[in-house]
Design a protein around this motif. Structure first.
Motif, PDB file in Angstrom:
ATOM      1  N   GLY A  47       0.813  -1.201   0.000  1.00 44.21           N
ATOM      2  CA  GLY A  47       0.000   0.000   0.000  1.00 44.21           C
ATOM      3  C   GLY A  47       0.852   1.257   0.000  1.00 44.21           C
ATOM      4  N   GLU A  48       0.171   2.373   0.034  1.00 42.98           N
ATOM      5  CA  GLU A  48       0.856   3.658   0.071  1.00 42.98           C
ATOM      6  C   GLU A  48       1.520   3.848   1.437  1.00 42.98           C
ATOM      7  N   TYR A  49       2.651   4.513   1.444  1.00 43.21           N
ATOM      8  CA  TYR A  49       3.346   4.807   2.687  1.00 43.21           C
ATOM      9  C   TYR A  49       4.113   6.110   2.516  1.00 43.21           C
ATOM     10  N   THR A  50       4.445   6.741   3.624  1.00 38.27           N
ATOM     11  CA  THR A  50       5.306   7.911   3.610  1.00 38.27           C
ATOM     12  C   THR A  50       6.371   7.709   4.674  1.00 38.27           C
ATOM     13  N   VAL A  51       7.574   8.119   4.359  1.00 36.14           N
ATOM     14  CA  VAL A  51       8.652   8.058   5.333  1.00 36.14           C
ATOM     15  C   VAL A  51       8.392   9.172   6.344  1.00 36.14           C
ATOM     16  N   PRO A  52       8.356   8.843   7.633  1.00 38.06           N
ATOM     17  CA  PRO A  52       8.064   9.872   8.637  1.00 38.06           C
ATOM     18  C   PRO A  52       9.226  10.860   8.750  1.00 38.06           C
ATOM     19  N   PRO A  53       9.004  11.981   9.406  1.00 31.78           N
ATOM     20  CA  PRO A  53      10.114  12.905   9.624  1.00 31.78           C
ATOM     21  C   PRO A  53      11.221  12.212  10.434  1.00 31.78           C
ATOM     22  N   GLY A 107      10.622  -1.774   6.607  1.00 28.48           N
ATOM     23  CA  GLY A 107       9.353  -2.467   6.732  1.00 28.48           C
ATOM     24  C   GLY A 107       9.549  -3.968   6.712  1.00 28.48           C
ATOM     25  N   ILE A 108       8.657  -4.666   7.391  1.00 29.48           N
ATOM     26  CA  ILE A 108       8.634  -6.131   7.383  1.00 29.48           C
ATOM     27  C   ILE A 108       7.240  -6.577   6.974  1.00 29.48           C
ATOM     28  N   HIS A 109       7.169  -7.423   5.961  1.00 32.96           N
ATOM     29  CA  HIS A 109       5.900  -8.052   5.590  1.00 32.96           C
ATOM     30  C   HIS A 109       5.935  -9.447   6.195  1.00 32.96           C
ATOM     31  N   CYS A 110       5.214  -9.627   7.282  1.00 28.60           N
ATOM     32  CA  CYS A 110       5.312 -10.855   8.081  1.00 28.60           C
ATOM     33  C   CYS A 110       4.937 -12.102   7.299  1.00 28.60           C
ATOM     34  N   ARG A 113       7.514 -13.046   4.837  1.00 25.65           N
ATOM     35  CA  ARG A 113       8.847 -13.105   5.472  1.00 25.65           C
ATOM     36  C   ARG A 113       9.867 -12.289   4.697  1.00 25.65           C
ATOM     37  N   GLU A 114       9.486 -11.054   4.373  1.00 24.19           N
ATOM     38  CA  GLU A 114      10.359 -10.184   3.612  1.00 24.19           C
ATOM     39  C   GLU A 114      10.538  -8.847   4.319  1.00 24.19           C
ATOM     40  N   THR A 115      11.688  -8.206   4.064  1.00 28.05           N
ATOM     41  CA  THR A 115      11.964  -6.877   4.598  1.00 28.05           C
ATOM     42  C   THR A 115      12.327  -5.941   3.455  1.00 28.05           C
ATOM     43  N   ARG A 116      12.199  -4.657   3.750  1.00 27.82           N
ATOM     44  CA  ARG A 116      12.510  -3.655   2.735  1.00 27.82           C
ATOM     45  C   ARG A 116      13.028  -2.386   3.413  1.00 27.82           C
ATOM     46  N   PRO A 117      14.176  -1.876   2.973  1.00 29.19           N
ATOM     47  CA  PRO A 117      14.641  -0.584   3.489  1.00 29.19           C
ATOM     48  C   PRO A 117      14.023   0.547   2.666  1.00 29.19           C
ATOM     49  N   TYR A 118      13.452   1.539   3.338  1.00 32.83           N
ATOM     50  CA  TYR A 118      12.856   2.664   2.631  1.00 32.83           C
ATOM     51  C   TYR A 118      13.821   3.852   2.570  1.00 32.83           C
TER      52      TYR A 118
END
Length: 176
Positions: A47-53, A107-110, A113-118
């Motif tokens: 889905g859509e996401y935004t990197v927080p401050p 982020g982790i998609h449980c 079983r995957e991770t992603r650096p934003y």
């Protein structure tokens, strides 16, 4: 004679098994028993996401990573979120014994079983730099940090219900 009979029986069994296993030889029809309703959700889509401050006054919660005794690992409780896309997102901080820091938003998609650096943090300038290789990667045994974090946040590889549940799971994680 018995050997010929045994070989013939075995050949018939293998042929029958092959016929059952070959989808071209069977008509597959969906089972609709009226009791269970299964929705075809299709393939997972982020889905859509935004990197927080960049964290100004973070609430660092530590977690333990085995075999990394010279490092300390933290997640910012204020940045912890669980999206409707079942991704647990957080700010991660790793501090070495000499005081060097690495900060990232990940982020982790449980379920998969995957991770992603934003994004990666500039700890001096206090700002984010978007990751150039922001792709989903399978959690593996070589990356003890993400493996342990995924084990702590994703009990039985299930997504926590919300950020409060994720924080509780992180705080309950054993410090072996």
């Amino acid at each position: 004679m018995r050997i010929k009979l045994l070989v013939a029986s075995l050949a018939c069994c293998l042929l029958a098994h092959g016929a059952l296993a070959n989808p071209a030889t069977r008509d597959y029809k969906p089972i609709n028993n009226g009791v269970y309703a299964f929705e075809d959700t299709g393939p997972w889509k982020e889905g859509e996401y935004t990197v927080p401050p960049y964290p100004d006054k973070p609430d660092w919660v530590g977690f333990f990573v085995p075999l990394k005794k010279d490092y300390h690992f933290y997640v910012d409780a204020k940045s912890l979120s669980v999206g409707s896309d079942e991704v647990v997102r957080f700010t991660l901080r790793v501090v070495s014994a000499t005081g060097a820091e690495n900060v990232s938003y990940e982020g982790i998609h449980c379920r998969s079983r995957e991770t992603r650096p934003y994004a990666f943090g500039d700890t001096v300038g206090m700002k984010w730099y978007e990751s150039r290789r922001s792709v989903w990667r399978r959690v593996n045994e070589d990356d003890m940090t993400r493996l342990r974090l995924a084990e702590d946040l994703c009990v039985d590889w299930q997504t926590p219900a919300d950020a409060a549940t994720a924080l509780t799971l992180l705080k309950k994680a054993p410090w072996l």
